[in-house]
Design a protein around this motif. Structure first.
Motif, PDB file in Angstrom:
ATOM      1  N   SER A  63       0.815  -1.216   0.000  1.00 16.75           N
ATOM      2  CA  SER A  63       0.000   0.000   0.000  1.00 16.75           C
ATOM      3  C   SER A  63       0.850   1.267   0.000  1.00 16.75           C
ATOM      4  CB  SER A  63      -0.938   0.008   1.216  1.00 16.75           C
ATOM      5  OG  SER A  63      -0.199   0.081   2.424  1.00 16.75           O
TER       6      SER A  63
ATOM      7  N   TRP B 271       5.334  -2.999 -10.501  1.00 18.41           N
ATOM      8  CA  TRP B 271       3.922  -3.138 -10.864  1.00 18.41           C
ATOM      9  C   TRP B 271       3.751  -3.645 -12.288  1.00 18.41           C
ATOM     10  CZ3 TRP B 271       1.281  -3.773  -6.876  1.00 18.41           C
ATOM     11  CH2 TRP B 271       1.444  -2.994  -5.728  1.00 18.41           C
TER      12      TRP B 271
ATOM     13  N   GLY C 168     -11.468  -8.029  -6.101  1.00 16.63           N
ATOM     14  CA  GLY C 168     -11.455  -7.284  -4.850  1.00 16.63           C
ATOM     15  C   GLY C 168     -10.196  -7.573  -4.059  1.00 16.63           C
TER      16      GLY C 168
ATOM     17  N   THR D 294      -5.573  -4.565  -4.911  1.00 22.13           N
ATOM     18  CA  THR D 294      -6.124  -3.695  -5.959  1.00 22.13           C
ATOM     19  C   THR D 294      -6.899  -2.529  -5.354  1.00 22.13           C
ATOM     20  OG1 THR D 294      -8.022  -5.204  -6.154  1.00 22.13           O
ATOM     21  CG2 THR D 294      -6.220  -5.472  -7.730  1.00 22.13           C
ATOM     22  N   GLY D 295      -7.396  -2.702  -4.114  1.00 22.88           N
ATOM     23  CA  GLY D 295      -8.076  -1.588  -3.465  1.00 22.88           C
ATOM     24  C   GLY D 295      -7.137  -0.452  -3.126  1.00 22.88           C
ATOM     25  N   LYS D 296      -5.925  -0.787  -2.661  1.00 18.08           N
ATOM     26  CA  LYS D 296      -4.938   0.236  -2.292  1.00 18.08           C
ATOM     27  C   LYS D 296      -4.133   0.724  -3.489  1.00 18.08           C
ATOM     28  CE  LYS D 296      -5.717  -0.010   2.188  1.00 18.08           C
ATOM     29  NZ  LYS D 296      -6.309   1.105   2.956  1.00 18.08           N
ATOM     30  N   GLN D 297      -4.085  -0.071  -4.546  1.00 15.40           N
ATOM     31  CA  GLN D 297      -3.345   0.306  -5.759  1.00 15.40           C
ATOM     32  C   GLN D 297      -4.315   0.234  -6.949  1.00 15.40           C
ATOM     33  OE1 GLN D 297      -0.348   1.484  -5.906  1.00 15.40           O
ATOM     34  NE2 GLN D 297       0.534   0.953  -3.924  1.00 15.40           N
ATOM     35  N   PRO D 298      -5.227   1.202  -7.063  1.00 14.67           N
ATOM     36  CA  PRO D 298      -6.292   1.106  -8.075  1.00 14.67           C
ATOM     37  C   PRO D 298      -5.804   1.146  -9.519  1.00 14.67           C
ATOM     38  CG  PRO D 298      -6.318   3.258  -6.991  1.00 14.67           C
ATOM     39  CD  PRO D 298      -5.371   2.402  -6.214  1.00 14.67           C
ATOM     40  N   HIS D 299      -4.545   1.546  -9.731  1.00 15.12           N
ATOM     41  CA  HIS D 299      -4.010   1.555 -11.097  1.00 15.12           C
ATOM     42  C   HIS D 299      -3.733   0.146 -11.605  1.00 15.12           C
ATOM     43  CE1 HIS D 299      -0.380   0.868  -8.735  1.00 15.12           C
ATOM     44  NE2 HIS D 299       0.200   0.467  -9.839  1.00 15.12           N
TER      45      HIS D 299
ATOM     46  N   LEU E 196      -5.398  -2.889 -11.594  1.00 10.83           N
ATOM     47  CA  LEU E 196      -6.367  -3.658 -12.378  1.00 10.83           C
ATOM     48  C   LEU E 196      -6.483  -3.137 -13.808  1.00 10.83           C
ATOM     49  CD1 LEU E 196      -8.347  -5.972 -12.482  1.00 10.83           C
ATOM     50  CD2 LEU E 196     -10.113  -4.452 -11.556  1.00 10.83           C
TER      51      LEU E 196
ATOM     52  N   PRO F 263     -13.970  -3.820 -10.346  1.00 10.20           N
ATOM     53  CA  PRO F 263     -13.895  -3.901  -8.886  1.00 10.20           C
ATOM     54  C   PRO F 263     -15.258  -4.275  -8.309  1.00 10.20           C
ATOM     55  CG  PRO F 263     -13.094  -1.774  -9.712  1.00 10.20           C
ATOM     56  CD  PRO F 263     -13.801  -2.447 -10.839  1.00 10.20           C
TER      57      PRO F 263
ATOM     58  N   GLY G  60     -17.539  -3.739  -2.048  1.00 12.02           N
ATOM     59  CA  GLY G  60     -16.318  -3.472  -1.299  1.00 12.02           C
ATOM     60  C   GLY G  60     -16.045  -4.541  -0.263  1.00 12.02           C
TER      61      GLY G  60
END
Length: 306
Positions: free
Chosen positions: A198, A207, A233, A237-242, A244, A273, A277
């Protein structure tokens, strides 16, 4: 309306909820420690709710691998798992014995898949894959709206895929080394990045390698399961949205033009996503509870008719 309880039993934390299908009314969270301590805390939470409100059934959405076949002698038991102390642990049995109500168990990712299918990003889809990338990597598969089981249940995190040229990272999976979980789940990323994932910058070159591995996994799922939707989910991928979108953009190239429908634009709408959540797992546990209650009601009716 029936009151339902759900237990999302994760490798790091456990979430216990009270509610109904599609609705969470109460929630308690605590770390997942030993089997006895963790399940006792979950049971105590539900017992506390029962003092004021009846709880008609419980659903357990558990990390795994866990035996989900009702016909198996070890139904509801944990199998060999990297989580220390949990291999061979009874999961659903202690809950059913303590609470005396219908209990259903499935994997945490199958539970999340059911919730996203019913209430989230998978509405209207008969076939769906739910991936979570966090402490581990798991995948739940729905076919015609039903969780896939079979010999055990899907263990998508432990498949091996083509590595990126020049990537010699050995992987961190205790069983397989460089399976996809050993390459892109949280502990693997911490080892590759040298810090918590994160806190890594979005332009870190690591990445690119991770996107390659995730794209390989997505392409494999498109070819083997042919899902209408893949929901991705988890904390990574939640903390690094780029990550996906970066992976999805690589999938058409991996498919090599073989599937003409899988354009970059089509895949961007198909691989998404979660809408629910972090509620996907607990809400999935409530769906499992509703199924357990329906099964009990149906069994009583059959017995009464006989």
């Amino acid at each position: 309306m029936h009151k339902l309880a759900g237990i999302e039993l994760g490798g790091t934390k456990t979430v216990v909820v009270l509610g109904a299908q599609g609705r969470i009314d109460e929630r308690i969270e605590f770390p997942t420690t030993t089997p006895t301590e963790t399940l006792d805390r979950a049971i105590d939470a539900i017992q506390g709710w029962r003092d004021a409100k009846p709880v008609d059934a419980v659903g357990i959405a558990s990390f795994g691998p866990v035996r989900v076949s009702r016909e198996a002698a070890d139904h509801g038991f944990m199998l060999d798992t990297p989580k220390p102390g949990w291999s061979g642990a009874a999961v659903s049995g202690p809950v059913a014995a303590a609470l005396g109500c219908p209990v259903a168990i499935d994997t945490d990712v199958n539970g999340a898949a059911l919730a996203e299918h019913r209430f989230g990003a998978g509405r209207g889809c008969e076939s769906l894959v739910y991936l979570t990338i966090g402490t581990g990597l798991g995948g739940g598969v729905l076919i015609a709206g039903e969780p896939a089981h079979g010999l055990l249940h899907p263990e998508i995190g432990h498949v091996r895929l083509r590595r990126a040229p020049g990537d010699d990272f050995a992987g961190t999976c205790a069983f397989h080394g460089d399976c996809v979980e050993g390459l892109i789940a949280g502990p693997a990323l911490a080892a590759r990045l040298g810090r918590h994932p994160s806190r890594a910058e979005a332009d870190d070159p690591v990445w690119e390698l991770v996107a390659h591995d995730l794209a390989e996994l997505l392409a494999m799922l498109v070819l083997t399961v042919s899902p209408q939707r893949i929901v991705v989910g988890g904390g990574v991928t939640g903390k690094q949205p780029h990550l996906l979108p970066l992976a999805v953009s690589r999938v058409p190239g991996l498919l090599g033009g073989y599937l003409r429908d899988c354009t970059r634009e089509r895949l961007a709408g198909m691989i998404v996503p979660p809408l629910l959540g972090e509620d996907a797992g607990p809400m999935g546990a409530l769906v499992l509870a509703a199924r357990a209650l329906d099964d009990r009601i149906a069994a009583v009716r059959v017995a009464a008719g006989a």
